[in-house]
Scaffold this motif. Structure first.
Motif, PDB file in Angstrom:
ATOM      1  N   ARG A 119       0.814  -1.218   0.000  1.00  0.00           N
ATOM      2  CA  ARG A 119       0.000   0.000   0.000  1.00  0.00           C
ATOM      3  C   ARG A 119       0.841   1.260   0.000  1.00  0.00           C
ATOM      4  O   ARG A 119       0.334   2.354  -0.269  1.00  0.00           O
ATOM      5  CB  ARG A 119      -0.957   0.018   1.199  1.00  0.00           C
ATOM      6  CG  ARG A 119      -2.070  -1.012   1.102  1.00  0.00           C
ATOM      7  CD  ARG A 119      -3.179  -0.731   2.089  1.00  0.00           C
ATOM      8  NE  ARG A 119      -3.911   0.487   1.794  1.00  0.00           N
ATOM      9  CZ  ARG A 119      -4.855   0.601   0.864  1.00  0.00           C
ATOM     10  NH1 ARG A 119      -5.168  -0.444   0.109  1.00  0.00           N
ATOM     11  NH2 ARG A 119      -5.468   1.738   0.658  1.00  0.00           N
ATOM     12  N   GLY A 120       2.120   1.119   0.324  1.00  0.00           N
ATOM     13  CA  GLY A 120       2.983   2.287   0.324  1.00  0.00           C
ATOM     14  C   GLY A 120       2.760   3.158   1.553  1.00  0.00           C
ATOM     15  O   GLY A 120       2.169   2.739   2.551  1.00  0.00           O
ATOM     16  N   VAL A 121       3.228   4.391   1.466  1.00  0.00           N
ATOM     17  CA  VAL A 121       3.122   5.362   2.552  1.00  0.00           C
ATOM     18  C   VAL A 121       2.407   6.595   2.025  1.00  0.00           C
ATOM     19  O   VAL A 121       2.664   7.043   0.905  1.00  0.00           O
ATOM     20  CB  VAL A 121       4.525   5.755   3.075  1.00  0.00           C
ATOM     21  CG1 VAL A 121       4.427   6.854   4.119  1.00  0.00           C
ATOM     22  CG2 VAL A 121       5.244   4.539   3.639  1.00  0.00           C
ATOM     23  N   ALA A 122       1.497   7.134   2.817  1.00  0.00           N
ATOM     24  CA  ALA A 122       0.796   8.369   2.435  1.00  0.00           C
ATOM     25  C   ALA A 122       0.741   9.288   3.650  1.00  0.00           C
ATOM     26  O   ALA A 122       0.629   8.834   4.791  1.00  0.00           O
ATOM     27  CB  ALA A 122      -0.618   8.055   1.945  1.00  0.00           C
ATOM     28  N   HIS A 123       0.837  10.577   3.396  1.00  0.00           N
ATOM     29  CA  HIS A 123       0.780  11.588   4.449  1.00  0.00           C
ATOM     30  C   HIS A 123      -0.447  12.464   4.182  1.00  0.00           C
ATOM     31  O   HIS A 123      -0.385  13.420   3.410  1.00  0.00           O
ATOM     32  CB  HIS A 123       2.062  12.421   4.465  1.00  0.00           C
ATOM     33  CG  HIS A 123       3.315  11.598   4.603  1.00  0.00           C
ATOM     34  ND1 HIS A 123       3.734  11.086   5.810  1.00  0.00           N
ATOM     35  CD2 HIS A 123       4.208  11.186   3.670  1.00  0.00           C
ATOM     36  CE1 HIS A 123       4.857  10.396   5.628  1.00  0.00           C
ATOM     37  NE2 HIS A 123       5.158  10.437   4.333  1.00  0.00           N
ATOM     38  N   VAL A 124      -1.561  12.124   4.804  1.00  0.00           N
ATOM     39  CA  VAL A 124      -2.805  12.822   4.501  1.00  0.00           C
ATOM     40  C   VAL A 124      -2.870  14.157   5.235  1.00  0.00           C
ATOM     41  O   VAL A 124      -2.438  14.282   6.388  1.00  0.00           O
ATOM     42  CB  VAL A 124      -4.027  11.936   4.852  1.00  0.00           C
ATOM     43  CG1 VAL A 124      -4.198  11.789   6.366  1.00  0.00           C
ATOM     44  CG2 VAL A 124      -5.293  12.474   4.215  1.00  0.00           C
ATOM     45  N   ASP A 125      -3.400  15.161   4.570  1.00  0.00           N
ATOM     46  CA  ASP A 125      -3.567  16.490   5.164  1.00  0.00           C
ATOM     47  C   ASP A 125      -4.814  16.508   6.049  1.00  0.00           C
ATOM     48  O   ASP A 125      -5.888  16.060   5.625  1.00  0.00           O
ATOM     49  CB  ASP A 125      -3.704  17.542   4.066  1.00  0.00           C
ATOM     50  CG  ASP A 125      -4.006  18.912   4.640  1.00  0.00           C
ATOM     51  OD1 ASP A 125      -3.158  19.432   5.389  1.00  0.00           O
ATOM     52  OD2 ASP A 125      -5.101  19.451   4.369  1.00  0.00           O
ATOM     53  N   VAL A 126      -4.684  17.011   7.279  1.00  0.00           N
ATOM     54  CA  VAL A 126      -5.838  17.138   8.178  1.00  0.00           C
ATOM     55  C   VAL A 126      -5.966  18.566   8.701  1.00  0.00           C
ATOM     56  O   VAL A 126      -6.343  18.791   9.845  1.00  0.00           O
ATOM     57  CB  VAL A 126      -5.778  16.122   9.343  1.00  0.00           C
ATOM     58  CG1 VAL A 126      -6.125  14.726   8.882  1.00  0.00           C
ATOM     59  CG2 VAL A 126      -4.427  16.143  10.036  1.00  0.00           C
ATOM     60  N   THR A 127      -5.659  19.523   7.829  1.00  0.00           N
ATOM     61  CA  THR A 127      -5.866  20.918   8.200  1.00  0.00           C
ATOM     62  C   THR A 127      -7.323  21.161   8.580  1.00  0.00           C
ATOM     63  O   THR A 127      -7.631  21.850   9.548  1.00  0.00           O
ATOM     64  CB  THR A 127      -5.472  21.845   7.033  1.00  0.00           C
ATOM     65  OG1 THR A 127      -4.111  21.608   6.687  1.00  0.00           O
ATOM     66  CG2 THR A 127      -5.646  23.315   7.417  1.00  0.00           C
ATOM     67  N   THR A 128      -8.222  20.572   7.791  1.00  0.00           N
ATOM     68  CA  THR A 128      -9.662  20.633   8.077  1.00  0.00           C
ATOM     69  C   THR A 128     -10.134  19.192   8.217  1.00  0.00           C
ATOM     70  O   THR A 128     -10.632  18.579   7.272  1.00  0.00           O
ATOM     71  CB  THR A 128     -10.415  21.346   6.932  1.00  0.00           C
ATOM     72  OG1 THR A 128      -9.792  22.609   6.676  1.00  0.00           O
ATOM     73  CG2 THR A 128     -11.883  21.575   7.286  1.00  0.00           C
ATOM     74  N   PRO A 129      -9.999  18.604   9.421  1.00  0.00           N
ATOM     75  CA  PRO A 129     -10.232  17.163   9.562  1.00  0.00           C
ATOM     76  C   PRO A 129     -11.683  16.733   9.420  1.00  0.00           C
ATOM     77  O   PRO A 129     -11.962  15.578   9.090  1.00  0.00           O
ATOM     78  CB  PRO A 129      -9.714  16.843  10.968  1.00  0.00           C
ATOM     79  CG  PRO A 129      -9.528  18.137  11.658  1.00  0.00           C
ATOM     80  CD  PRO A 129      -9.485  19.209  10.651  1.00  0.00           C
ATOM     81  N   TYR A 130     -12.625  17.647   9.675  1.00  0.00           N
ATOM     82  CA  TYR A 130     -14.051  17.310   9.640  1.00  0.00           C
ATOM     83  C   TYR A 130     -14.706  18.035   8.471  1.00  0.00           C
ATOM     84  O   TYR A 130     -14.461  19.223   8.245  1.00  0.00           O
ATOM     85  CB  TYR A 130     -14.717  17.692  10.960  1.00  0.00           C
ATOM     86  CG  TYR A 130     -14.059  17.023  12.140  1.00  0.00           C
ATOM     87  CD1 TYR A 130     -14.476  15.772  12.582  1.00  0.00           C
ATOM     88  CD2 TYR A 130     -12.981  17.620  12.800  1.00  0.00           C
ATOM     89  CE1 TYR A 130     -13.850  15.135  13.647  1.00  0.00           C
ATOM     90  CE2 TYR A 130     -12.348  16.995  13.859  1.00  0.00           C
ATOM     91  CZ  TYR A 130     -12.778  15.754  14.283  1.00  0.00           C
ATOM     92  OH  TYR A 130     -12.153  15.132  15.333  1.00  0.00           O
ATOM     93  N   CYS A 131     -15.535  17.318   7.737  1.00  0.00           N
ATOM     94  CA  CYS A 131     -16.088  17.834   6.483  1.00  0.00           C
ATOM     95  C   CYS A 131     -16.909  19.113   6.689  1.00  0.00           C
ATOM     96  O   CYS A 131     -17.930  19.087   7.404  1.00  0.00           O
ATOM     97  CB  CYS A 131     -16.970  16.754   5.845  1.00  0.00           C
ATOM     98  SG  CYS A 131     -17.789  17.325   4.339  1.00  0.00           S
ATOM     99  N   PRO A 132     -16.519  20.220   6.059  1.00  0.00           N
ATOM    100  CA  PRO A 132     -17.274  21.464   6.203  1.00  0.00           C
ATOM    101  C   PRO A 132     -18.701  21.357   5.667  1.00  0.00           C
ATOM    102  O   PRO A 132     -19.621  21.972   6.217  1.00  0.00           O
ATOM    103  CB  PRO A 132     -16.459  22.480   5.381  1.00  0.00           C
ATOM    104  CG  PRO A 132     -15.095  21.888   5.266  1.00  0.00           C
ATOM    105  CD  PRO A 132     -15.294  20.407   5.250  1.00  0.00           C
ATOM    106  N   SER A 133     -18.892  20.564   4.622  1.00  0.00           N
ATOM    107  CA  SER A 133     -20.232  20.437   4.027  1.00  0.00           C
ATOM    108  C   SER A 133     -21.204  19.787   5.002  1.00  0.00           C
ATOM    109  O   SER A 133     -22.316  20.287   5.226  1.00  0.00           O
ATOM    110  CB  SER A 133     -20.164  19.624   2.730  1.00  0.00           C
ATOM    111  OG  SER A 133     -19.313  20.236   1.792  1.00  0.00           O
ATOM    112  N   ILE A 134     -20.811  18.663   5.597  1.00  0.00           N
ATOM    113  CA  ILE A 134     -21.696  17.993   6.560  1.00  0.00           C
ATOM    114  C   ILE A 134     -21.867  18.853   7.801  1.00  0.00           C
ATOM    115  O   ILE A 134     -22.972  18.944   8.364  1.00  0.00           O
ATOM    116  CB  ILE A 134     -21.163  16.600   6.945  1.00  0.00           C
ATOM    117  CG1 ILE A 134     -21.043  15.702   5.719  1.00  0.00           C
ATOM    118  CG2 ILE A 134     -22.103  15.943   7.967  1.00  0.00           C
ATOM    119  CD1 ILE A 134     -20.559  14.298   6.028  1.00  0.00           C
ATOM    120  N   ARG A 135     -20.793  19.504   8.245  1.00  0.00           N
ATOM    121  CA  ARG A 135     -20.893  20.362   9.427  1.00  0.00           C
ATOM    122  C   ARG A 135     -21.902  21.489   9.197  1.00  0.00           C
ATOM    123  O   ARG A 135     -22.685  21.835  10.097  1.00  0.00           O
ATOM    124  CB  ARG A 135     -19.519  20.925   9.801  1.00  0.00           C
ATOM    125  CG  ARG A 135     -18.547  19.863  10.326  1.00  0.00           C
ATOM    126  CD  ARG A 135     -17.201  20.458  10.724  1.00  0.00           C
ATOM    127  NE  ARG A 135     -17.309  21.173  11.974  1.00  0.00           N
ATOM    128  CZ  ARG A 135     -17.308  22.487  12.107  1.00  0.00           C
ATOM    129  NH1 ARG A 135     -17.215  23.265  11.037  1.00  0.00           N
ATOM    130  NH2 ARG A 135     -17.401  23.051  13.293  1.00  0.00           N
TER     131      ARG A 135
END
Length: 263
Positions: A119-135
Motif C-alpha cells: 500500500r505504500g506510505v501516504a501523508h494525509v492532510d488534516v488541516t480541516t479534519p471534519y467535512c465542512p459540508s456535513i458540518r
C-alpha cells in the motif's frame, strides 16, 4: 449506499431507520457486521461503534475494518456521534458540540491504512479534519430544530478505557482542548484517508475529572445520553434528508496526490 451513521455510547439502536437488514462485509482487517436501512428514500448504513451491547472498549474497536467496510459499501458521507467530558465551562452536560479540530493522545492504535509494503506510505492532510459540508448541514438543522449546538470544539482523544486524571485534564485544557473522549482518533483520520466526508457531533455527558464535583461513572454518561437521545436522533435524521452525497468536496480528493484511495 452513500450515507453511514457511526453511533457512539448510547446510540446503539438502528431502528431510527426503516427496512432494516443485517450486513456482513469482509475486509483485510476482519469481518464487519452492521445494519443497513432506509430513511427519506436513502440507503443508510448503521454501525454501533462499541457493539450493540457496548461490549467493545475504545482501544479495541476495529476502526480500520469499520471504515474499510463503509468505503467498500460505497459510503461517501459519515455522521458520527461521540459521548464526551467537558474541559470548557461553556460546554455543559447535555450540550451538543460540532467538533472541528482534534488533539491526538492515543498510544497503541494504528492510525493509518498506509504502513508501507504494497500500500505504500501516504501523508494525509488534516488541516480541516471534519467535512465542512456535513458540518454546515448539521449546524443548519440544529438551528431549525432549536437544538443548542456549539459550532466549534477541539476534541482531545485519549487511549482509555480509564477516565483521565485531573492533572491530564488541566494539561489538555491548557493545550486548547474543549472536550475529551476515547474514540474519535483514528476514526476521523481513516475516514479522511478513505476520501469520505466525515463529521462528528459530540454530546457532553459530564464535566471532566477535577472539574466535576464528584467521581466519574459510566452510568452518569448513559443517563445524560438517554435524556438527549431524541435530540440526537432528530438532528441526524433531518441532516440525512438534506445531505447530497454526490456533491463534490475536498474530502473526496484527500489522497489525489497519491492517485486516490484504493480498496
Amino acid at each position: 449506499m452513500n450515507i453511514a451513521i457511526i453511533g457512539g455510547t448510547g446510540v446503539y439502536d438502528p431502528r431510527i431507520l426503516n427496512n432494516i437488514r443485517e450486513q456482513v462485509t469482509p475486509t483485510p482487517y476482519g469481518v464487519v457486521r452492521f445494519k443497513t436501512g432506509e430513511y427519506a428514500g436513502k440507503e443508510v448504513a448503521f454501525i454501533p461503534r462499541h457493539g450493540s451491547n457496548h461490549s467493545i472498549p475504545p482501544h479495541l474497536i476495529n476502526y480500520r475494518a469499520n471504515i474499510w467496510a463503509m468505503k467498500k459499501m460505497g459510503v461517501k458521507n459519515v455522521i458520527a456521534t461521540t459521548a464526551v467530558g467537558s474541559l470548557n465551562p461553556d460546554m455543559k452536560p447535555g450540550d451538543f458540540v460540532l467538533i472541528d479540530q482534534f488533539l491526538d493522545f492515543v498510544k497503541n492504535r494504528t492510525t493509518t491504512f498506509y504502513e508501507g509494503g504494497s500500500r505504500g506510505v501516504a501523508h494525509v492532510d488534516v488541516t480541516t479534519p471534519y467535512c465542512p459540508s456535513i458540518r454546515n448541514v448539521l449546524a443548519g438543522e440544529a438551528k431549525e430544530l432549536g437544538i443548542s449546538l456549539h459550532q466549534q470544539g477541539t476534541y482531545v482523544c485519549t487511549e482509555g478505557p480509564r477516565f483521565e486524571t485531573p492533572a491530564e485534564i488541566k494539561m489538555f485544557a491548557k493545550l486548547g482542548g474543549d472536550v475529551v473522549g476515547m474514540t474519535n482518533v483514528p476514526e476521523v483520520i481513516l475516514a479522511r484517508e478513505a476520501e469520505m466526508c466525515y463529521a462528528t457531533v459530540s454530546m457532553v455527558t459530564n464535566f471532566a475529572a477535577g472539574i466535576s464535583p464528584q467521581p466519574l461513572t459510566h452510568h452518569e454518561v448513559l443517563e445524560t445520553m438517554q435524556a438527549n437521545t431524541e435530540n440526537i436522533k432528530q438532528l441526524i435524521l433531518t441532516a440525512i434528508e438534506r445531505l447530497e452525497p454526490d456533491t463534490d468536496c475536498a474530502c473526496k480528493h484527500a489522497l489525489a496526490e497519491y492517485g486516490g484511495f484504493k480498496l
